[in-house]
Write a protein that holds these residues in place. Structure first.
Motif: not given
Lengths: 175, 147
Positions: A59, A61-62, A93, A144-146, A150, A168-169
């Motif tokens: 977690r 980064k994408p 990523a 996504d990074p969170n 996505a 997009s992420m």
């Protein structure tokens, strides 16, 4: 009187036609994904050497999680696209391969032959595949990074779609 | 005859006792019959020989062994695969239509058939030749031929 009969027939047939049209508009083999927008399941996996790891460890980064297998023909076509994209995105990523319904030895042999630039993980008893609602391979999930899913892609992904999904992420302003 | 204390103790022990393996296997099979195999065509995971379905069945068994309820297990799969994974859609929201519409269609259909029969009967009885009518007609034909 005849118009009344026509009206009755229309009242009963139009909803049936509508329902059939809705049904024929969908691919009956398509498994809908409910994960996009939700927190990505954190699977406990092992790498090809048997060292335990988890998806949450990546977690920040994408993350692209690709479910694949050595016996899957479309996965072979997709393999090069993923390897190239992983190289292009580099540290921006994280790409992960999750071996689906296959043995670690088969995956090792396959990757030795085809090459691999990112971690490949083993999913005992398909626990991770079930957690992600996988219904066949290849399937790719974009986290996504969170840690939120996505997007999901079913089937072999092309370079343009893959780049678009990862871009997009990425946080705004990332080159 | 068992004393009330012994009976109470026996009931309490029974409540806390784990589900017998046969009952658990039966429950796993029942749940497996409700879940669609994602790699098959309209087949429940309990009856599919595919490795994916077998892994899903193993997950069902392990969740049952952990003491999870049928609802919790079905909910776990719905969270991952959506309502699609249920072979029998739940009766809520737009799904109500699937449960109600066949009944409504049957009632309306029967009503339509009954109405049609009710309308046709008097016409049929009026048009049906009676014995008296038939003999009158025959007599009229004979008279005409003889003339």
């Amino acid at each position: 009187m005849k118009w009344r009969n026509v009206l009755w027939v229309a009242v009963f047939t139009l909803p049936v036609i509508f329902i059939l049209a809705l049904g024929f508009g969908h691919d009956p083999h398509e498994v809908p994904s409910v994960l996009p927008g939700k927190l990505a399941p954190n699977c406990q996996l092992t790498d090809l050497q048997g060292k335990p790891t988890s998806i949450v460890a990546y977690r920040g980064k994408p993350v692209v999680i690709n479910f694949w297998s050595t016996w899957c023909v479309p996965c072979e076509a997709e393999h090069g696209v993923l390897q190239q994209a992983a190289q292009n995105f580099g540290e921006r990523a994280q790409f992960l391969g999750v071996v689906y319904q296959d043995e670690a030895q088969n995956a090792e042999r396959y990757l030795k032959r085809k090459g691999s630039t990112y971690p490949q993980l083993i999913d005992p008893s398909s626990r991770c595949a079930i957690d992600y609602g996988v219904a066949g391979v290849p399937e790719s999930f974009f986290v996504d990074p969170n840690g939120i899913v996505a997007d999901k892609h079913v089937g072999p992904i092309g370079p343009a779609d893959l780049a678009r999904a990862v871009n997009s992420m990425l946080p705004r302003g990332t080159p | 005859m068992m004393s009330p204390t012994a009976l109470l103790l026996a009931v309490l022990l029974q409540v806390g006792a784990p589900t017998p393996p046969e009952a658990q296997a039966q429950e796993a099979f029942t749940i497996g019959k409700m879940l669609r195999c994602p790699v098959c065509q309209g087949m429940p995971i309990a009856e599919s020989p595919s490795p994916m379905a077998q892994d899903m069945m193993a997950r069902v068994r392990s969740m049952l062994a952990e003491g999870q309820s049928r609802e919790a297990i079905l909910g776990y799969f719905v969270e991952r695969y959506g309502e699609w994974v249920l072979l029998e859609p739940t009766a809520k929201g737009i799904n109500w239509g699937l449960w109600i519409l066949p009944g409504v269609a049957l009632v309306v259909g029967l009503g339509f058939v009954a109405r049609t029969f009710k309308r046709q009967k008097p016409i049929e009885s009026a048009a049906a030749p009676t014995a008296a009518n038939a003999s009158d007609t025959l007599k009229a034909i004979r008279d005409e031929v003889e003339l």
